[in-house]
Design an enzyme around this catalytic site. Structure first.
Site, PDB file in Angstrom:
ATOM      1  N   GLU A  18       0.799  -1.229   0.000  1.00 18.31           N
ATOM      2  CA  GLU A  18       0.000   0.000   0.000  1.00 18.31           C
ATOM      3  C   GLU A  18       0.829   1.276   0.000  1.00 18.31           C
ATOM      4  O   GLU A  18       0.499   2.236  -0.680  1.00 18.31           O
ATOM      5  CB  GLU A  18      -0.939   0.045   1.229  1.00 18.31           C
ATOM      6  CG  GLU A  18      -2.015  -0.998   1.243  1.00 18.31           C
ATOM      7  CD  GLU A  18      -1.652  -2.117   2.167  1.00 18.31           C
ATOM      8  OE1 GLU A  18      -0.489  -2.534   2.143  1.00 18.31           O
ATOM      9  OE2 GLU A  18      -2.535  -2.589   2.913  1.00 18.31           O
ATOM     10  N   ASP A 104      -2.178  -5.269   3.408  1.00 20.13           N
ATOM     11  CA  ASP A 104      -2.349  -5.667   4.808  1.00 20.13           C
ATOM     12  C   ASP A 104      -3.268  -6.873   4.946  1.00 20.13           C
ATOM     13  O   ASP A 104      -4.187  -7.082   4.145  1.00 20.13           O
ATOM     14  CB  ASP A 104      -2.928  -4.499   5.619  1.00 20.13           C
ATOM     15  CG  ASP A 104      -1.918  -3.376   5.783  1.00 20.13           C
ATOM     16  OD1 ASP A 104      -0.714  -3.641   5.689  1.00 20.13           O
ATOM     17  OD2 ASP A 104      -2.345  -2.224   5.998  1.00 20.13           O
ATOM     18  N   ASP A 106      -5.953  -7.788   6.543  1.00 19.56           N
ATOM     19  CA  ASP A 106      -7.246  -7.554   7.179  1.00 19.56           C
ATOM     20  C   ASP A 106      -8.275  -7.376   6.067  1.00 19.56           C
ATOM     21  O   ASP A 106      -7.949  -7.499   4.882  1.00 19.56           O
ATOM     22  CB  ASP A 106      -7.207  -6.354   8.137  1.00 19.56           C
ATOM     23  CG  ASP A 106      -6.758  -5.067   7.444  1.00 19.56           C
ATOM     24  OD1 ASP A 106      -6.730  -5.027   6.198  1.00 19.56           O
ATOM     25  OD2 ASP A 106      -6.438  -4.103   8.154  1.00 19.56           O
ATOM     26  N   GLU A 108      -9.820  -4.767   4.851  1.00 26.39           N
ATOM     27  CA  GLU A 108      -9.539  -3.678   3.926  1.00 26.39           C
ATOM     28  C   GLU A 108      -8.357  -4.015   3.011  1.00 26.39           C
ATOM     29  O   GLU A 108      -8.380  -3.749   1.816  1.00 26.39           O
ATOM     30  CB  GLU A 108      -9.251  -2.384   4.695  1.00 26.39           C
ATOM     31  CG  GLU A 108      -9.173  -1.170   3.795  1.00 26.39           C
ATOM     32  CD  GLU A 108      -9.122   0.129   4.575  1.00 26.39           C
ATOM     33  OE1 GLU A 108      -9.220   1.182   3.950  1.00 26.39           O
ATOM     34  OE2 GLU A 108      -8.982   0.081   5.816  1.00 26.39           O
ATOM     35  N   TYR A 335       1.801  -5.742  12.917  1.00 28.16           N
ATOM     36  CA  TYR A 335       0.668  -4.994  12.362  1.00 28.16           C
ATOM     37  C   TYR A 335      -0.200  -4.418  13.472  1.00 28.16           C
ATOM     38  O   TYR A 335      -0.529  -5.102  14.442  1.00 28.16           O
ATOM     39  CB  TYR A 335      -0.157  -5.903  11.459  1.00 28.16           C
ATOM     40  CG  TYR A 335      -1.186  -5.168  10.643  1.00 28.16           C
ATOM     41  CD1 TYR A 335      -0.835  -4.084   9.860  1.00 28.16           C
ATOM     42  CD2 TYR A 335      -2.521  -5.570  10.657  1.00 28.16           C
ATOM     43  CE1 TYR A 335      -1.773  -3.411   9.105  1.00 28.16           C
ATOM     44  CE2 TYR A 335      -3.466  -4.915   9.899  1.00 28.16           C
ATOM     45  CZ  TYR A 335      -3.089  -3.827   9.128  1.00 28.16           C
ATOM     46  OH  TYR A 335      -4.027  -3.160   8.393  1.00 28.16           O
ATOM     47  N   ARG A 337      -3.321  -2.964  13.394  1.00 25.79           N
ATOM     48  CA  ARG A 337      -4.787  -3.055  13.403  1.00 25.79           C
ATOM     49  C   ARG A 337      -5.157  -4.508  13.679  1.00 25.79           C
ATOM     50  O   ARG A 337      -5.216  -5.329  12.784  1.00 25.79           O
ATOM     51  CB  ARG A 337      -5.371  -2.582  12.074  1.00 25.79           C
ATOM     52  CG  ARG A 337      -5.180  -1.092  11.849  1.00 25.79           C
ATOM     53  CD  ARG A 337      -5.908  -0.594  10.619  1.00 25.79           C
ATOM     54  NE  ARG A 337      -5.635   0.837  10.412  1.00 25.79           N
ATOM     55  CZ  ARG A 337      -4.623   1.298   9.686  1.00 25.79           C
ATOM     56  NH1 ARG A 337      -3.814   0.456   9.073  1.00 25.79           N
ATOM     57  NH2 ARG A 337      -4.430   2.586   9.551  1.00 25.79           N
ATOM     58  N   HIS A 382      -3.534 -11.718  13.164  1.00 25.20           N
ATOM     59  CA  HIS A 382      -3.567 -12.917  13.992  1.00 25.20           C
ATOM     60  C   HIS A 382      -2.664 -12.835  15.211  1.00 25.20           C
ATOM     61  O   HIS A 382      -2.426 -13.837  15.863  1.00 25.20           O
ATOM     62  CB  HIS A 382      -3.185 -14.131  13.147  1.00 25.20           C
ATOM     63  CG  HIS A 382      -4.088 -14.318  11.983  1.00 25.20           C
ATOM     64  ND1 HIS A 382      -5.439 -14.526  12.112  1.00 25.20           N
ATOM     65  CD2 HIS A 382      -3.848 -14.291  10.644  1.00 25.20           C
ATOM     66  CE1 HIS A 382      -5.993 -14.652  10.923  1.00 25.20           C
ATOM     67  NE2 HIS A 382      -5.048 -14.500  10.014  1.00 25.20           N
TER      68      HIS A 382
END
Length: 964
Positions: A18, A104, A106, A108, A335, A337, A382
């Site tokens: 990203e 990422d 997740d 999103e 990560y 989030r 995770h």
């Protein structure tokens, strides 16, 4: 396949992440056969306005960007500012043998990867590369073990996006029509705003209760030391067996709770009892000792990191996530989030190794600690947020500075502490009794805590939202006494107390409340709080979140006419449904149909629209019984029952109401006389609603307001009046009624703002005429150029052609002579900053830069600075009331943003180069070029018109917040 084997095979792999910062870090961990490029966030999304929607779409699809009549098909467009990046990615892909989508891990991130695949249309093998930390081993392992795209996660994210678009684009226009243009509604932001408003309502309704008790200082008769103090304090708890009332025994209206068998002491009663206890004999009635044990806190997840960074570092949720993002992208933490509190075996081993190394084997438990996730439907990353790698770098080893160092240190301490032993000790309660001279029996109580082994507290102690709360590692030692021991009362004093209203939410406590109610996703809380602050629904007073009067009107409308949409349980149930869709237990389209069209789930014009049994079909698809869904479209269509004036009016008392108008809040005295509007006065935008009392409203109404007739201009015969305007007091002339006010012959009245030294109740006709005479011609210079004295936005100044020079005072506008003006212009024009003004306020030393922080007055208003970083005060900040903590927070947010990017100059250079290239072409080519240019201009003109239309739509109040 290893990350370097493709070099031997002569292959080339394109890895897309990203952000450029993330790309730069990962690039260093992969071999020469890899090209790592950033998508720079989302490359494709729902359109921002009708102008971005392709021409083949019309009607509601063009307005919403979603085709609600055909299974809620979204219309995706490549963002205008990403087209060049998409072009670059396609060029890189054309030269690649394999594509790795490394966004990422997740929902999103999965959606971004899917959009990349859809737009780039790769003809080479595509792999989904996932990792939760950016270290060499983790990146190489991710390349060697790719997976396929998780379509369930993609569908779940798409459903959320469509839901939020429908909510935002359907409900926001209702707010425009009934409250004010430019407002927005959102699935989570509106509920978060309601929470803040409800807390303020509780504060407004709150009535304080006064209660008294006694505090005694008792002596054992021994000398005492730190382990066995000779004196200690105790508080009165009972009189003649009846418990003395404390704050918890009163209701929010100041009354004793029903059924409370307590003694309510007033001041006279407390002081009388204190006198009666003078000289009384006291003995220890009981000593109760219990073992104390405190276990470590779980490693950080997103919300607990935001809460602790707010409590300990003074960071807002947004600033915390910005700093954490940089730490993650540069390989310092995992990560950020995540809903998980789990640590990998590697992380546990690293933490345990550091416990032994830094604190000794005595602090290491026999077995590794594990933490069960407390968050329902935790599906983000995770692992908990922790230092990256299989060996944790201590903060000193990282080379980090400032906010990044402080946040890394917080994460590191919490992670290491999570693998340490419990803290143990003893808690003791001592009860002391004595008989007063009037025969009443008084009992006092004292509590103590000693920690015999600090365990994890050596590394980390969690903060508290309540500034008066006692932290876990605080000890309170009591003397070693036994039942029957005699004590002497050295002092007995009467203490008065008053119950306090419920505390306003801070960013930390609002995040905690949203999570406990299971509203929204924890990963979105920072952006949600940012949205309600930016929209003016909430402002900050210190660290407290205060709702504006505007938010009262918005929440009032939503509660009365869209009750379920801001219902806490309903919002949490929607979150459950979205998670069930992500797990494949429910289907998105039937769910969206029932949310938008109601229980019948029949879209008008839909092919094979659902029959009366559609609810059963939806239930069979895993969408529940439908008791909490239904009919957004109908809700926003029938607006007849909404009285705009009623939902924006709130009684203050004594016939005064607060109204939220188009230009802000104001108080008005209600009058029953026909045709009369009643006296009114503006209310300061930054006034906390619970401070608007009847007395303050009367004070506002008593201030000069409206038009003050000053007299008549002797030259024009026009009436001159002074007014209180939205942007300050001013004077103006009243034009005759037949004066054209529009069109090319329109006449504007002369108007001038009052000087800072003037006020509405003291300004005179002479003052007004002088003000309206500005700008004043001072004279001409030797070349015949006119010099004028003018009053501008940034103060008084001289103007000669395009050359402006500041004046020292407003009075100089009328007194400066031509010679003085020429002398000013004879001086070289000052470039850069003028002489530094003295600071408006000193806030103390910044905990990050360790430099003194002051508030200064700048060209664009007051700002805080530590000499390195400047941060403008927000609309809701005030120079007089700003706290040091708020100043430090503004600086932290500014540092987290980093320097502003400058791209305008590059664009200008490209244009110049293009022009030079065009000039070198032959005359024969010029004819062809001219034709092409004409065609391009026509196209460009159309595009420009479309952009202007979109811009106008935005200015009119496009619903900007639809993501939650």
């Amino acid at each position: 396949m290893s990350p370097t084997s493709e070099t031997a095979q002569g292959g080339r792999r394109l890895v897309i992440v990203e952000s450029p910062a993330k790309a730069k870090t990962i690039k260093g961990y992969l071999g020469p056969g890899y090209v790592v490029e950033a998508s720079v966030g989302h490359i494709r999304d729902l359109p921002n306005g009708a102008a971005e929607v392709p021409d083949q779409y019309t009607g509601e699809v063009r307005r919403l960007g979603v085709d609600v009549e055909h299974d809620f098909q979204p219309v995706y467009v490549v963002n205008a500012d990403k087209k060049s990046q998409v072009r670059k990615l396609k060029e890189l892909l054309a030269d690649s043998d394999e594509l790795f989508l490394a966004t990422d891990e997740d929902r999103e991130g999965e959606a971004i990867a899917w959009h990349l695949q859809e737009v780039l249309k790769p003809k080479v093998p595509v792999r989904r590369m996932v990792f939760h930390e950016i270290t060499k081993d983790a990146i190489r392992a991710a390349v060697a073990n790719p997976r396929e795209l998780n379509q369930r996660l993609v569908d779940a994210q798409e459903t959320r996006r469509i839901l939020d678009r429908l909510y935002g684009y359907e409900v926001s226009p209702v707010l425009w029509k009934k409250v004010m243009r430019g407002l927005s509604a959102g699935r989570v932001q509106s509920v978060a705003t309601r929470l803040v408003v409800e807390r303020e309502r509780e504060r407004i309704a709150f009535r304080s209760a006064e209660y008294w008790d006694l505090t005694g200082v008792f002596a054992t008769g021994r000398a005492g030391d730190t382990s066995d103090p000779g004196t200690f304090g105790a508080r009165l708890t009972a009189v003649d067996g009846r418990r003395v009332a404390q704050g918890r025994d009163f209701t929010s209206t100041g009354q004793l709770k029903g059924g409370a068998q307590v003694l309510h002491l007033d001041e006279a009663g407390a002081r009388g009892l204190a006198v009666a206890l003078e000289g009384a004999a006291f003995t220890v009635r009981s000593v109760e000792s219990k073992p104390y044990r405190r276990s470590p806190y779980a490693p950080f997840r997103t919300t607990t990191l935001q809460q602790e960074a707010s409590r300990k570092l003074g960071f807002g949720a947004k600033a915390t996530m910005q700093v954490a993002q940089k730490l993650y992208e540069n390989g310092f933490i995992t990560y950020m989030r995540t809903d998980s509190t789990t640590l990998s075996e590697t992380a546990v081993a690293a933490a345990r190794a550091q416990v032994t190394q830094l604190y000794g084997a005595d602090y290491l438990p026999d077995r590794p600690r594990s933490y069960a996730g407390k968050v329902k439907n935790a599906q983000e990353a995770h692992e908990a947020i922790r230092p990256s790698g299989d060996r944790f770098r201590t903060p000193a080893e990282t080379g980090l500075t400032g906010d990044q160092f402080r946040l890394y240190e917080l994460i590191w301490k919490r992670t290491v502490a999570s693998q340490m032993k419990d803290a143990v000790g003893n808690s003791v309660t001592v009860k002391i009794g004595g008989r007063a001279s009037d025969g009443r029996d008084a009992e006092f109580s004292a509590s103590g805590k000693t920690i015999t082994f600090h365990g994890f507290m050596k590394a980390y102690v969690e903060g508290a939202d309540d500034p008066n709360a006692e932290l876990d590692d605080r000890e309170r030692r009591l003397p070693q006494v036994a039942e029957g021991d005699r004590l002497a009362a050295e002092e007995i004093t009467a203490d008065g107390h008053a119950t306090k209203p419920p505390a306003r939410y801070t960013e930390a406590s609002l995040v905690k409340e949203l999570e406990e109610r299971e509203i929204g996703r924890p990963s979105t809380y920072a952006s949600i709080i940012g949205t309600i602050l930016d929209r003016g629904y909430v402002f900050k007073k210190g660290t407290a979140l205060v709702p504006s009067f505007l938010s009262f009107a918005v929440v009032n409308l939503l509660e009365k006419h869209f009750g379920r949409l801001v219902d806490y349980d309903f919002t949490a149930k929607m979150e459950d449904d979205l998670d069930r869709i992500a797990r494949g237990e429910a289907q998105a389209v039937p769910w969206l149909k029932r949310f938008y069209f109601g229980e019948s789930a029949t879209a008008p014009g839909a092919e094979g629209g659902a029959a009366p049994g559609a609810v059963g079909v939806a239930a069979e698809a895993g969408n529940g019984d439908g008791d909490h869904l239904g009919g957004l479209k109908d809700l926003v269509t029938d607006l007849g029952a909404i009285d705009a004036r009623e939902i924006s009016s709130f009684p203050v008392g004594d016939g005064i109401v607060l109204r939220v108008g188009r230009y802000g809040p104001y108080v008005q005295r209600v009058t029953e006389a026909e045709g009369e509007t009643g006296q009114r006065a503006d209310v300061p935008d930054d006034l906390p609603p619970d401070e608007l009392t009847v007395a303050y409203a009367e004070e506002l109404l008593a201030k000069p307001s409206g038009d003050f007739e000053l007299g008549t201009d002797p030259e024009t015969g026009r009436k001159i009046v002074a007014k209180a305007g939205r942007y300050g007091p001013y004077v103006t002339e009243v034009l005759p009624e037949d004066t054209p006010k529009t069109g090319k012959n329109a006449v504007k009245p002369r108007t001038a703002s009052l000087f800072k030294s003037m006020s509405l109740d003291t300004v005179t006709l002479e003052d007004a005429l002088r003000l309206m005479s500005l700008p004043r011609v001072v004279g001409t210079d030797p070349e015949g150029v006119e010099i004028t004295a003018q009053n501008g936005r940034y103060g008084p100044y001289l103007k000669k052609g395009t050359d402006s020079r500041s004046l020292d005072s407003e009075e100089q506008l009328f007194t400066i002579t031509l010679d003085e003006a020429l002398a000013i212009y004879a001086q070289p024009k000052q470039r850069g900053r003028a002489a530094a003004k003295p600071p408006l306020k000193e806030l103390g030393t910044d905990p990050v830069s360790e430099r003194p922080v002051v508030v200064k007055d700048g060209r664009f208003g007051p700002y805080v600075t530590d000499g390195e970083t400047n941060a403008t005060l927000r609309r809701d900040d005030d120079v007089e009331t700003i706290t040091p903590e708020r100043g430090f927070e503004l600086l932290a947010e500014k540092r987290a943003k980093g320097p502003a990017k400058k791209t305008a100059k590059k664009a200008a250079k490209k244009t110049t180069t293009a022009k030079k290239t065009a000039a070198k072409k032959t005359a024969a080519k010029k004819t062809t070029t001219a034709k092409k240019t004409a065609a391009k201009k026509t196209t460009a003109a159309k595009k420009t018109a479309a952009k202007k239309t979109a811009t106008a739509a935005k200015a009119a109040g496009k619903p900007a917040a639809e993501t939650d």
